[in-house]
Design a protein around this motif. Sequence first.
Motif, PDB file in Angstrom:
ATOM      1  N   UNK A  54       0.755  -1.272   0.071  1.00 52.09           N
ATOM      2  CA  UNK A  54      -0.086  -0.193   0.228  1.00 52.09           C
ATOM      3  C   UNK A  54       0.789   1.387   0.058  1.00 52.09           C
ATOM      4  N   UNK A  55       0.344   2.283  -0.942  1.00 48.07           N
ATOM      5  CA  UNK A  55       1.067   3.696  -0.779  1.00 48.07           C
ATOM      6  C   UNK A  55       0.187   4.326  -0.202  1.00 48.07           C
ATOM      7  N   UNK A  56       0.466   4.877   1.094  1.00 46.18           N
ATOM      8  CA  UNK A  56      -0.113   6.238   1.648  1.00 46.18           C
ATOM      9  C   UNK A  56       0.311   7.472   1.332  1.00 46.18           C
ATOM     10  N   UNK A  57      -0.549   8.409   1.100  1.00 48.44           N
ATOM     11  CA  UNK A  57      -0.005   9.769   0.748  1.00 48.44           C
ATOM     12  C   UNK A  57      -0.562  10.661   1.598  1.00 48.44           C
ATOM     13  N   UNK A  58       0.291  11.497   2.231  1.00 45.67           N
ATOM     14  CA  UNK A  58      -0.206  12.436   3.080  1.00 45.67           C
ATOM     15  C   UNK A  58      -0.800  13.598   2.410  1.00 45.67           C
ATOM     16  N   UNK A  59      -1.841  14.025   2.830  1.00 49.07           N
ATOM     17  CA  UNK A  59      -2.659  15.138   2.046  1.00 49.07           C
ATOM     18  C   UNK A  59      -1.988  16.420   2.240  1.00 49.07           C
ATOM     19  N   UNK A  60      -1.381  16.614   3.358  1.00 50.93           N
ATOM     20  CA  UNK A  60      -0.547  17.757   3.748  1.00 50.93           C
ATOM     21  C   UNK A  60       0.783  17.415   4.398  1.00 50.93           C
ATOM     22  N   UNK A  61       1.767  17.005   3.508  1.00 52.60           N
ATOM     23  CA  UNK A  61       3.072  16.640   4.183  1.00 52.60           C
ATOM     24  C   UNK A  61       3.941  17.675   4.666  1.00 52.60           C
ATOM     25  N   UNK A  62       3.681  18.884   4.637  1.00 48.40           N
ATOM     26  CA  UNK A  62       4.349  19.807   5.436  1.00 48.40           C
ATOM     27  C   UNK A  62       4.605  19.738   6.861  1.00 48.40           C
ATOM     28  N   UNK A  63       3.692  19.365   7.798  1.00 51.04           N
ATOM     29  CA  UNK A  63       3.932  18.944   9.148  1.00 51.04           C
ATOM     30  C   UNK A  63       4.148  17.640   9.509  1.00 51.04           C
ATOM     31  N   UNK A  64       3.889  16.631   8.415  1.00 55.85           N
ATOM     32  CA  UNK A  64       4.021  15.132   8.746  1.00 55.85           C
ATOM     33  C   UNK A  64       4.471  14.518   7.486  1.00 55.85           C
ATOM     34  N   UNK A  65       5.856  14.804   7.454  1.00 54.35           N
ATOM     35  CA  UNK A  65       6.417  14.049   6.251  1.00 54.35           C
ATOM     36  C   UNK A  65       6.337  12.531   6.310  1.00 54.35           C
ATOM     37  N   UNK A  66       6.665  12.006   4.977  1.00 47.98           N
ATOM     38  CA  UNK A  66       6.255  10.563   4.751  1.00 47.98           C
ATOM     39  C   UNK A  66       7.706   9.707   5.057  1.00 47.98           C
ATOM     40  N   UNK A  67       7.577   8.439   5.446  1.00 48.61           N
ATOM     41  CA  UNK A  67       8.587   7.611   5.838  1.00 48.61           C
ATOM     42  C   UNK A  67       9.586   7.488   4.604  1.00 48.61           C
ATOM     43  N   UNK A  91       2.207  -8.575   9.280  1.00 49.71           N
ATOM     44  CA  UNK A  91       3.531  -8.161   9.583  1.00 49.71           C
ATOM     45  C   UNK A  91       3.562  -6.991   8.307  1.00 49.71           C
ATOM     46  N   UNK A  92       4.160  -5.841   8.768  1.00 45.30           N
ATOM     47  CA  UNK A  92       4.042  -4.752   8.191  1.00 45.30           C
ATOM     48  C   UNK A  92       5.736  -4.130   8.006  1.00 45.30           C
ATOM     49  N   UNK A  93       6.127  -3.927   6.931  1.00 44.08           N
ATOM     50  CA  UNK A  93       7.607  -3.125   6.897  1.00 44.08           C
ATOM     51  C   UNK A  93       7.458  -2.070   5.968  1.00 44.08           C
ATOM     52  N   UNK A  94       7.873  -0.845   6.560  1.00 45.67           N
ATOM     53  CA  UNK A  94       8.078   0.652   5.829  1.00 45.67           C
ATOM     54  C   UNK A  94       8.946   0.450   4.901  1.00 45.67           C
ATOM     55  N   UNK A  95       9.110   0.961   3.640  1.00 43.59           N
ATOM     56  CA  UNK A  95      10.006   1.276   2.886  1.00 43.59           C
ATOM     57  C   UNK A  95      10.548   2.734   3.135  1.00 43.59           C
ATOM     58  N   UNK A  96      11.874   2.762   3.793  1.00 43.53           N
ATOM     59  CA  UNK A  96      12.349   3.909   4.419  1.00 43.53           C
ATOM     60  C   UNK A  96      13.827   3.753   4.726  1.00 43.53           C
ATOM     61  N   UNK A  97      14.747   4.821   4.047  1.00 39.52           N
ATOM     62  CA  UNK A  97      16.058   4.850   4.234  1.00 39.52           C
ATOM     63  C   UNK A  97      16.808   5.186   5.753  1.00 39.52           C
ATOM     64  N   UNK A  98      15.563   5.538   6.340  1.00 38.46           N
ATOM     65  CA  UNK A  98      15.811   6.427   7.877  1.00 38.46           C
ATOM     66  C   UNK A  98      15.655   4.924   8.872  1.00 38.46           C
ATOM     67  N   UNK A  99      16.734   4.504   9.476  1.00 41.38           N
ATOM     68  CA  UNK A  99      17.057   3.274  10.066  1.00 41.38           C
ATOM     69  C   UNK A  99      15.960   3.284  11.305  1.00 41.38           C
ATOM     70  N   UNK A 100      15.414   4.607  11.586  1.00 40.77           N
ATOM     71  CA  UNK A 100      14.403   4.669  12.789  1.00 40.77           C
ATOM     72  C   UNK A 100      13.332   4.079  12.367  1.00 40.77           C
ATOM     73  N   UNK A 130      11.049   5.330  15.335  1.00 37.83           N
ATOM     74  CA  UNK A 130      10.732   6.627  14.577  1.00 37.83           C
ATOM     75  C   UNK A 130       9.413   6.915  14.564  1.00 37.83           C
ATOM     76  N   UNK A 131       8.364   6.099  14.771  1.00 39.13           N
ATOM     77  CA  UNK A 131       6.932   6.282  14.709  1.00 39.13           C
ATOM     78  C   UNK A 131       6.564   6.821  16.123  1.00 39.13           C
TER      79      UNK A 131
END
Length: 155
Positions: A54-67, A91-100, A130-131
């Motif tokens: 699933x791709x989740x898109x933030x409607x306003x990413x300015x205050x809550x950037x994506x992972x 079991x959920x795994x986020x695609x993210x470069x940030x190790x957090x 990181x969450x």
Amino acid sequence: MSRTDRAGRVIAAPPATVYAALLDRESVEAWLPPDGMRGRIERWDPRPGGGFRMVLTHLDPTGDPGKTSGATDVVEVGFAELVPPQRVVQRAVFEAEDPAYAGTMTLTWRLAAVTEGTEVTVTATDVPPGIDRADHEAGIASSLAHLAFHVETAG
């Protein structure tokens, strides 16, 4: 150290109806994104050992950037256990470069019949550090509210 986040609510529908909404592609796409997001499922295989992307898109990413990117969270979800109409384990795994945000988070959806319908509890274990806990629990509660609206107004 592993972290556990939780949320729950009673939904005015029988467990079988709620369970079906947990395993229907169009339903999940409609109710799973929390407030402030929209979702799109790219792959769907609702069986033990299957899963979805699933791709989740933030409607306003300015205050809550994506992972995954500035505006998106991409998550690979596997179905580890399906016990109709009582439990779904993902079991959920986020695609993210940030190790957090690295690691596999387990989400257990428990459904129990109650007089008012179905008590749904969601337990998330091994939540990446990181969450933010408050944001995560609010997001789960938001998804549960959308699930309730979805199944209570269907039909």
